[in-house]
Design a protein around this motif. Structure first.
Motif, PDB file in Angstrom:
ATOM      1  N   THR A   2       0.837  -1.192   0.000  1.00 51.37           N
ATOM      2  CA  THR A   2       0.000   0.000   0.000  1.00 51.37           C
ATOM      3  C   THR A   2       0.879   1.252   0.000  1.00 51.37           C
ATOM      4  OG1 THR A   2      -0.089   0.214   2.404  1.00 51.37           O
ATOM      5  CG2 THR A   2      -1.735  -1.246   1.369  1.00 51.37           C
ATOM      6  N   PRO A   3       0.300   2.405  -0.302  1.00 54.64           N
ATOM      7  CA  PRO A   3       1.083   3.648  -0.256  1.00 54.64           C
ATOM      8  C   PRO A   3       1.690   3.914   1.128  1.00 54.64           C
ATOM      9  CG  PRO A   3      -0.942   4.006  -1.473  1.00 54.64           C
ATOM     10  CD  PRO A   3      -1.037   2.625  -0.886  1.00 54.64           C
ATOM     11  N   ILE A   4       0.973   3.586   2.197  1.00 56.59           N
ATOM     12  CA  ILE A   4       1.522   3.841   3.529  1.00 56.59           C
ATOM     13  C   ILE A   4       2.707   2.916   3.809  1.00 56.59           C
ATOM     14  CG2 ILE A   4      -0.036   2.336   4.843  1.00 56.59           C
ATOM     15  CD1 ILE A   4       1.188   5.798   5.955  1.00 56.59           C
ATOM     16  N   ASP A   5       2.647   1.673   3.312  1.00 61.14           N
ATOM     17  CA  ASP A   5       3.777   0.759   3.479  1.00 61.14           C
ATOM     18  C   ASP A   5       4.997   1.273   2.711  1.00 61.14           C
ATOM     19  OD1 ASP A   5       2.365  -1.126   5.111  1.00 61.14           O
ATOM     20  OD2 ASP A   5       1.372  -1.851   3.302  1.00 61.14           O
ATOM     21  N   ALA A   6       4.765   1.772   1.510  1.00 62.30           N
ATOM     22  CA  ALA A   6       5.863   2.339   0.716  1.00 62.30           C
ATOM     23  C   ALA A   6       6.439   3.570   1.414  1.00 62.30           C
ATOM     24  CB  ALA A   6       5.361   2.700  -0.677  1.00 62.30           C
ATOM     25  N   TYR A   7       5.557   4.364   2.030  1.00 61.14           N
ATOM     26  CA  TYR A   7       5.993   5.544   2.778  1.00 61.14           C
ATOM     27  C   TYR A   7       6.911   5.148   3.931  1.00 61.14           C
ATOM     28  CZ  TYR A   7       5.500   9.333   6.221  1.00 61.14           C
ATOM     29  OH  TYR A   7       5.734  10.296   7.163  1.00 61.14           O
ATOM     30  N   LEU A   8       6.545   4.106   4.668  1.00 62.34           N
ATOM     31  CA  LEU A   8       7.371   3.654   5.795  1.00 62.34           C
ATOM     32  C   LEU A   8       8.727   3.151   5.312  1.00 62.34           C
ATOM     33  CD1 LEU A   8       4.728   1.777   7.970  1.00 62.34           C
ATOM     34  CD2 LEU A   8       5.761   4.016   8.429  1.00 62.34           C
ATOM     35  N   GLU A   9       8.723   2.393   4.228  1.00 65.20           N
ATOM     36  CA  GLU A   9       9.996   1.914   3.690  1.00 65.20           C
ATOM     37  C   GLU A   9      10.853   3.070   3.199  1.00 65.20           C
ATOM     38  OE1 GLU A   9       9.657  -1.343   0.982  1.00 65.20           O
ATOM     39  OE2 GLU A   9       8.714  -2.623   2.504  1.00 65.20           O
ATOM     40  N   ASP A  10      10.218   4.093   2.656  1.00 68.80           N
ATOM     41  CA  ASP A  10      10.950   5.284   2.215  1.00 68.80           C
ATOM     42  C   ASP A  10      11.533   6.030   3.418  1.00 68.80           C
ATOM     43  OD1 ASP A  10      11.856   7.025   0.099  1.00 68.80           O
ATOM     44  OD2 ASP A  10      10.350   8.469   0.806  1.00 68.80           O
ATOM     45  N   LEU A  11      10.782   6.113   4.508  1.00 67.65           N
ATOM     46  CA  LEU A  11      11.315   6.736   5.725  1.00 67.65           C
ATOM     47  C   LEU A  11      12.556   5.997   6.207  1.00 67.65           C
ATOM     48  CD1 LEU A  11       8.188   7.581   7.957  1.00 67.65           C
ATOM     49  CD2 LEU A  11       9.727   9.186   6.809  1.00 67.65           C
ATOM     50  N   ALA A  12      12.487   4.676   6.196  1.00 66.55           N
ATOM     51  CA  ALA A  12      13.642   3.879   6.615  1.00 66.55           C
ATOM     52  C   ALA A  12      14.833   4.132   5.689  1.00 66.55           C
ATOM     53  CB  ALA A  12      13.277   2.399   6.623  1.00 66.55           C
ATOM     54  N   ARG A  13      14.568   4.136   4.403  1.00 70.03           N
ATOM     55  CA  ARG A  13      15.632   4.366   3.416  1.00 70.03           C
ATOM     56  C   ARG A  13      16.275   5.740   3.613  1.00 70.03           C
ATOM     57  NH1 ARG A  13      13.236   1.902  -0.189  1.00 70.03           N
ATOM     58  NH2 ARG A  13      11.794   3.536  -0.800  1.00 70.03           N
ATOM     59  N   GLN A  14      15.440   6.771   3.813  1.00 67.93           N
ATOM     60  CA  GLN A  14      15.961   8.122   4.019  1.00 67.93           C
ATOM     61  C   GLN A  14      16.812   8.215   5.285  1.00 67.93           C
ATOM     62  OE1 GLN A  14      12.960  11.192   3.842  1.00 67.93           O
ATOM     63  NE2 GLN A  14      11.959  10.199   2.112  1.00 67.93           N
ATOM     64  N   GLY A  15      16.433   7.447   6.290  1.00 65.30           N
ATOM     65  CA  GLY A  15      17.192   7.459   7.540  1.00 65.30           C
ATOM     66  C   GLY A  15      18.376   6.520   7.537  1.00 65.30           C
ATOM     67  N   GLY A  16      18.585   5.811   6.422  1.00 65.42           N
ATOM     68  CA  GLY A  16      19.685   4.862   6.347  1.00 65.42           C
ATOM     69  C   GLY A  16      19.472   3.644   7.233  1.00 65.42           C
ATOM     70  N   ILE A  17      18.212   3.317   7.519  1.00 64.60           N
ATOM     71  CA  ILE A  17      17.877   2.212   8.418  1.00 64.60           C
ATOM     72  C   ILE A  17      17.644   0.954   7.593  1.00 64.60           C
ATOM     73  CG2 ILE A  17      16.225   1.385  10.139  1.00 64.60           C
ATOM     74  CD1 ILE A  17      15.626   4.491  10.567  1.00 64.60           C
ATOM     75  N   ARG A  18      18.372  -0.095   7.934  1.00 61.02           N
ATOM     76  CA  ARG A  18      18.224  -1.370   7.245  1.00 61.02           C
ATOM     77  C   ARG A  18      17.135  -2.194   7.948  1.00 61.02           C
ATOM     78  NH1 ARG A  18      23.248  -3.536   7.606  1.00 61.02           N
ATOM     79  NH2 ARG A  18      22.717  -5.138   9.108  1.00 61.02           N
ATOM     80  N   ILE A  19      16.209  -2.727   7.184  1.00 63.25           N
ATOM     81  CA  ILE A  19      15.141  -3.564   7.726  1.00 63.25           C
ATOM     82  C   ILE A  19      15.507  -5.016   7.449  1.00 63.25           C
ATOM     83  CG2 ILE A  19      12.692  -4.154   7.617  1.00 63.25           C
ATOM     84  CD1 ILE A  19      12.224  -1.266   6.570  1.00 63.25           C
ATOM     85  N   GLU A  20      15.578  -5.801   8.536  1.00 61.42           N
ATOM     86  CA  GLU A  20      15.889  -7.222   8.435  1.00 61.42           C
ATOM     87  C   GLU A  20      14.719  -8.027   8.982  1.00 61.42           C
ATOM     88  OE1 GLU A  20      19.340  -7.790  10.868  1.00 61.42           O
ATOM     89  OE2 GLU A  20      20.683  -6.872   9.395  1.00 61.42           O
ATOM     90  N   TYR A  21      14.617  -9.255   8.535  1.00 56.08           N
ATOM     91  CA  TYR A  21      13.597 -10.167   9.034  1.00 56.08           C
ATOM     92  C   TYR A  21      14.283 -11.376   9.633  1.00 56.08           C
ATOM     93  CZ  TYR A  21      10.371  -7.252   6.508  1.00 56.08           C
ATOM     94  OH  TYR A  21       9.645  -6.174   6.083  1.00 56.08           O
ATOM     95  N   GLY A  22      13.847 -11.744  10.830  1.00 54.01           N
ATOM     96  CA  GLY A  22      14.437 -12.901  11.486  1.00 54.01           C
ATOM     97  C   GLY A  22      13.871 -13.090  12.873  1.00 54.01           C
ATOM     98  N   ARG A  23      14.352 -14.108  13.511  1.00 53.12           N
ATOM     99  CA  ARG A  23      13.903 -14.457  14.856  1.00 53.12           C
ATOM    100  C   ARG A  23      14.294 -13.358  15.842  1.00 53.12           C
ATOM    101  NH1 ARG A  23      14.981 -20.365  17.340  1.00 53.12           N
ATOM    102  NH2 ARG A  23      13.459 -20.179  19.005  1.00 53.12           N
ATOM    103  N   ILE A  24      13.347 -13.068  16.755  1.00 49.93           N
ATOM    104  CA  ILE A  24      13.577 -12.015  17.743  1.00 49.93           C
ATOM    105  C   ILE A  24      13.420 -12.614  19.129  1.00 49.93           C
ATOM    106  CG2 ILE A  24      12.773  -9.782  18.595  1.00 49.93           C
ATOM    107  CD1 ILE A  24      11.807  -9.231  15.740  1.00 49.93           C
ATOM    108  N   ARG A  25      14.313 -12.240  20.006  1.00 45.33           N
ATOM    109  CA  ARG A  25      14.268 -12.773  21.371  1.00 45.33           C
ATOM    110  C   ARG A  25      12.996 -12.331  22.096  1.00 45.33           C
ATOM    111  NH1 ARG A  25      16.245  -8.316  24.457  1.00 45.33           N
ATOM    112  NH2 ARG A  25      17.152  -6.816  23.045  1.00 45.33           N
ATOM    113  N   ASP A  26      12.636 -13.069  23.091  1.00 45.52           N
ATOM    114  CA  ASP A  26      11.497 -12.757  23.957  1.00 45.52           C
ATOM    115  C   ASP A  26      10.158 -12.768  23.230  1.00 45.52           C
ATOM    116  OD1 ASP A  26      13.349 -12.401  26.017  1.00 45.52           O
ATOM    117  OD2 ASP A  26      13.510 -10.251  25.650  1.00 45.52           O
ATOM    118  N   GLY A  27      10.082 -13.316  22.024  1.00 43.70           N
ATOM    119  CA  GLY A  27       8.813 -13.427  21.322  1.00 43.70           C
ATOM    120  C   GLY A  27       8.212 -12.111  20.858  1.00 43.70           C
ATOM    121  N   ARG A  28       9.018 -11.070  20.793  1.00 41.52           N
ATOM    122  CA  ARG A  28       8.503  -9.778  20.336  1.00 41.52           C
ATOM    123  C   ARG A  28       8.361  -9.760  18.820  1.00 41.52           C
ATOM    124  NH1 ARG A  28      12.408  -5.603  22.236  1.00 41.52           N
ATOM    125  NH2 ARG A  28      13.881  -7.232  21.752  1.00 41.52           N
ATOM    126  N   ASP A  29       7.659  -8.737  18.332  1.00 42.21           N
ATOM    127  CA  ASP A  29       7.440  -8.620  16.886  1.00 42.21           C
ATOM    128  C   ASP A  29       8.519  -7.800  16.193  1.00 42.21           C
ATOM    129  OD1 ASP A  29       5.017 -10.101  16.832  1.00 42.21           O
ATOM    130  OD2 ASP A  29       3.966  -8.362  17.627  1.00 42.21           O
TER     131      ASP A  29
END
Length: 152
Positions: A2-29
């Motif tokens: 969706t446009p809002i999802d693209a907006y969030l990914e663009d915010l991450a890109r502008q901030g130089g933030i890398r988004i990774e997917y993987g197992r997270i401790r303590d069962g958090r999201d």
């Protein structure tokens, strides 16, 4: 996506933030490593949850949060990140519309807005209703708010 999802990914890109997917401790999201500009998300989340968790984690980056085990500070950081994310996901116009058609029913409103109920509740925390006016992000002093909406 969706446009809002693209907006969030663009915010991450502008901030130089890398988004990774993987197992997270303590069962958090999700979790963020602000110093390393990394956000890790649990794979397999539904679209609404993914969107809200990503916005929340980007809030930690935007607000420069350092991890802490001190309960009151941690709770304040979590609340601030949730509110930051909510303000990116929900517009006052969309909120006003769904509040009116669903007469304030939070479950129905959050479904229509495409966010989790907790995100909607965070958005509501930043509103101040005084008489026939709603203020977004009010602060002390005249003219100190992000947005003002007359509702009468």
């Amino acid at each position: 996506m969706t446009p809002i999802d693209a907006y969030l990914e663009d915010l991450a890109r502008q901030g130089g933030i890398r988004i990774e997917y993987g197992r997270i401790r303590d069962g958090r999201d999700g979790e963020s490593y602000v110093d390393r500009k990394i956000t890790r998300l649990r794979p397999g989340m539904n679209a609404r949850l993914h969107r809200c968790v990503l916005a929340h984690e980007l809030g930690h980056h935007a607000l420069g949060h350092a991890p802490t085990r001190f309960g009151p500070v941690h709770a304040k950081q979590e609340r601030a990140a949730e509110e930051w994310g909510a303000l990116r996901l929900i517009s006052i116009d969309d909120y006003r519309h769904v509040e009116e058609i669903h007469t304030g029913h939070l479950g129905a409103m959050s479904l229509d807005l495409g966010v989790m109920r907790s995100t909607l509740e965070a958005f509501q925390r930043v509103l101040l209703r005084l008489g026939d006016t709603v203020y977004v992000q009010p602060k002390m002093g005249a003219g100190m708010f992000a947005h003002r909406e007359d509702v009468a």
